[in-house]
Design an enzyme around this catalytic site. Structure first.
Site, PDB file in Angstrom:
ATOM      1  CG  PHE A 139      -1.837   1.237   1.194  1.00  0.00           C
ATOM      2  CD1 PHE A 139      -3.011   1.218   0.453  1.00  0.00           C
ATOM      3  CD2 PHE A 139      -1.503   2.408   1.862  1.00  0.00           C
ATOM      4  CE1 PHE A 139      -3.836   2.336   0.383  1.00  0.00           C
ATOM      5  CE2 PHE A 139      -2.326   3.533   1.802  1.00  0.00           C
ATOM      6  CZ  PHE A 139      -3.497   3.488   1.065  1.00  0.00           C
ATOM      7  CG  ASP A 224       5.830   3.586   1.815  1.00  0.00           C
ATOM      8  OD1 ASP A 224       5.912   4.300   2.837  1.00  0.00           O
ATOM      9  OD2 ASP A 224       4.777   3.461   1.154  1.00  0.00           O
ATOM     10  CE  LYS A 253      -0.716   5.789   7.698  1.00  0.00           C
ATOM     11  NZ  LYS A 253      -0.436   5.156   6.408  1.00  0.00           N
TER      12      LYS A 253
HETATM   13  C1  LIG Z   1      -0.648   5.435   4.926  1.00  0.00           C
HETATM   14  C2  LIG Z   1       0.381   4.990   3.976  1.00  0.00           C
HETATM   15  C3  LIG Z   1       0.630   5.681   2.771  1.00  0.00           C
HETATM   16  C4  LIG Z   1      -0.206   6.851   2.315  1.00  0.00           C
HETATM   17  O1  LIG Z   1      -0.125   7.950   3.172  1.00  0.00           O
HETATM   18  P1  LIG Z   1      -1.259   9.095   3.117  1.00  0.00           P
HETATM   19  O2  LIG Z   1      -0.747  10.142   4.058  1.00  0.00           O
HETATM   20  O3  LIG Z   1      -2.552   8.460   3.549  1.00  0.00           O
HETATM   21  O4  LIG Z   1      -1.329   9.581   1.722  1.00  0.00           O
HETATM   22  C5  LIG Z   1       1.678   5.252   1.972  1.00  0.00           C
HETATM   23  N1  LIG Z   1       2.433   4.194   2.329  1.00  0.00           N
HETATM   24  C6  LIG Z   1       2.224   3.513   3.474  1.00  0.00           C
HETATM   25  C7  LIG Z   1       3.122   2.370   3.820  1.00  0.00           C
HETATM   26  C8  LIG Z   1       1.186   3.868   4.327  1.00  0.00           C
HETATM   27  O5  LIG Z   1       0.955   3.158   5.446  1.00  0.00           O
END
Ligand SMILES: *Cc1c(COP(=O)(O)O)cnc(C)c1O
Length: 395
Positions: A139, A224, A253
């Site tokens: 994700f 990520d 986050k």
């Molecule tokens: C939440 C998340 C995203 C996206 O972040 P947003 O601030 O919601 O756009 C991308 N990568 C990972 C691993 C995430 O947990």
């Protein structure tokens, strides 16, 4: 003041129906507890989806934000501002990388990382058909570039065509990555610990193997760390558990602990591919959010946040393992530090809803995983309280 029910009815009339929300209207937070508009108290093991690492109503954090509001909230990136300069230095130190670009969200950090990887490859060979290898069950966000590298067909289908040149390998399966590498490959993108997909930590063999493939082929490794970073796994960034340094890291986050901010961070030779005009953002890195980022790093150090994660997560793991032993509906535990999942063989949505009824916030991940991503300041007593409610619900 309206009742919760009235608020929710109003919300369903006015807000785009992109979420099936839980039947709670939140009002305020204090420490690791949240309160709804009727005054009911909840123990929070969700932290606004792995965001509020420091707990709610942290005085030092709140004061820093209030101070910055009175001073200067926004400048645009046509000018320098002091909080961004200070925050960038701290992000560099924490990641071990060289240059920072602040964004407003995680998905925008991914967009930036994709653009940087493509530009780096373009500068090398002048071609415009480069490929990125991403992982199944990953994700990375909801904007179109980030959605294109998100290995979940259900999220993608209706929004096609997506950006091209993306291939998907199996996470923790090095051979599946090797099979996709060719002379067009410019980057391999992975979550060091997969979050939304169901809490899968990368194996050392996989993470270090990807680094080796990247080194051998001049491919960029992008980690990520939007969910697993900022101390959640017991190191400031999850890749620091392995013998690797990525070329690009994405953060968001918990970076600002509640203000909308993300970043992509890169090694010097990679960052150098971007020149003025290549990328931009109006809000990104404004003094308000950067004052938060800067203060978050200070508090992490001052309050020994990592020490608490490393200590208390051992207790959390042991208590969750007991749940696995005790309940037939719980099959396994996976995770690292304060990023834990229980694999259930009963509908996870029902368990989450029942936990909320009983005053505990937990969330789901993947199809059947109950996800625990609490504030990083929780104590053993908070774990005991959570386990008490969870047992009641599972019974
Ligand atoms: C939440 C998340 C995203 C996206 O972040 P947003 O601030 O919601 O756009 C991308 N990568 C990972 C691993 C995430 O947990």
């Amino acid at each position: 003041m309206m009742t919760q029910k009235e608020y929710m009815e109003q919300a369903e009339l006015d807000l785009l129906h992109a979420y099936n929300r839980f039947k709670v209207v939140l009002d305020k937070g204090d420490g690791v507890y949240l309160y709804d508009t009727d005054g009911k108290k909840y123990l929070d093991f969700a932290a606004g989806i792995a965001v509020f690492a420091l707990g709610y109503n942290n005085k030092e954090y709140n004061d820093a934000l209030k101070g910055q509001i009175d001073k200067l909230i926004h400048t645009s990136n046509l000018f320098y501002n002091v909080p961004a300069i200070e925050a960038a230095k701290k992000v560099k130190n924490a990641t071990g990388l060289d240059r920072v670009f602040f964004t407003n969200s995680g998905t925008e950090a991914i967009e930036g990382a994709i653009k940087l990887a493509r530009k780096y490859a373009y500068n090398k060979d002048g071609k415009t058909d480069h490929e990125i290898i991403a992982m199944n069950h990953s994700f990375h966000g909801r904007s179109l570039g980030a959605l294109s590298v998100t290995g979940n067909p259900h999220y993608q289908e209706a929004f096609k065509p997506l950006i091209g040149g993306i291939k998907f390998a199996e996470f923790n399966d090095l051979e599946s990555v090797k099979a996709l590498v060719n002379e067009k490959t410019c980057a391999i993108l992975l979550e060091t610990v997969q979050g939304e997909g169901g809490i899968y930590p990368g194996t050392a063999e996989f993470i270090e193997g990807v680094r080796k493939i990247c080194d051998e082929n001049d491919i960029l490794m992008i980690c990520d760390e939007i969910q697993c970073g900022m101390g959640r796994t017991g190191k400031m960034f999850a890749y620091q558990h392995y013998n690797v340094l990525p070329d690009i890291v994405t953060v968001a986050k918990a970076l600002g602990c509640g203000v909308p901010v993300g970043a992509f961070v890169a090694k010097e030779n990679v960052a150098a591919a971007m020149v003025p005009g290549d990328h931009g953002t109006t809000y990104g890195g404004n003094p308000f959010v950067c004052a938060a980022v800067s203060k978050v790093f200070d508090i992490f150090e001052k309050e020994n946040i990592l020490e608490n994660v490393n200590k208390t997560s051992l207790y959390l793991e042991a208590e969750l393992d007991k749940i696995v032993e005790e309940f037939d509906c719980v099959e396994a535990r996976r995770g690292k530090g304060f990023m834990q999942g229980l694999v259930l063989n009963v509908p996870v949505g029902e368990v989450v809803a029942k936990c909320i009824e009983n005053g505990l916030f937990v969330i789901s991940a993947g199809k059947n995983v109950l996800r625990f991503v609490p504030p990083l300041v929780i104590t053993q007593e908070n774990v005991d309280e959570m386990i008490g409610i969870l047992k009641k619900v599972l019974n």
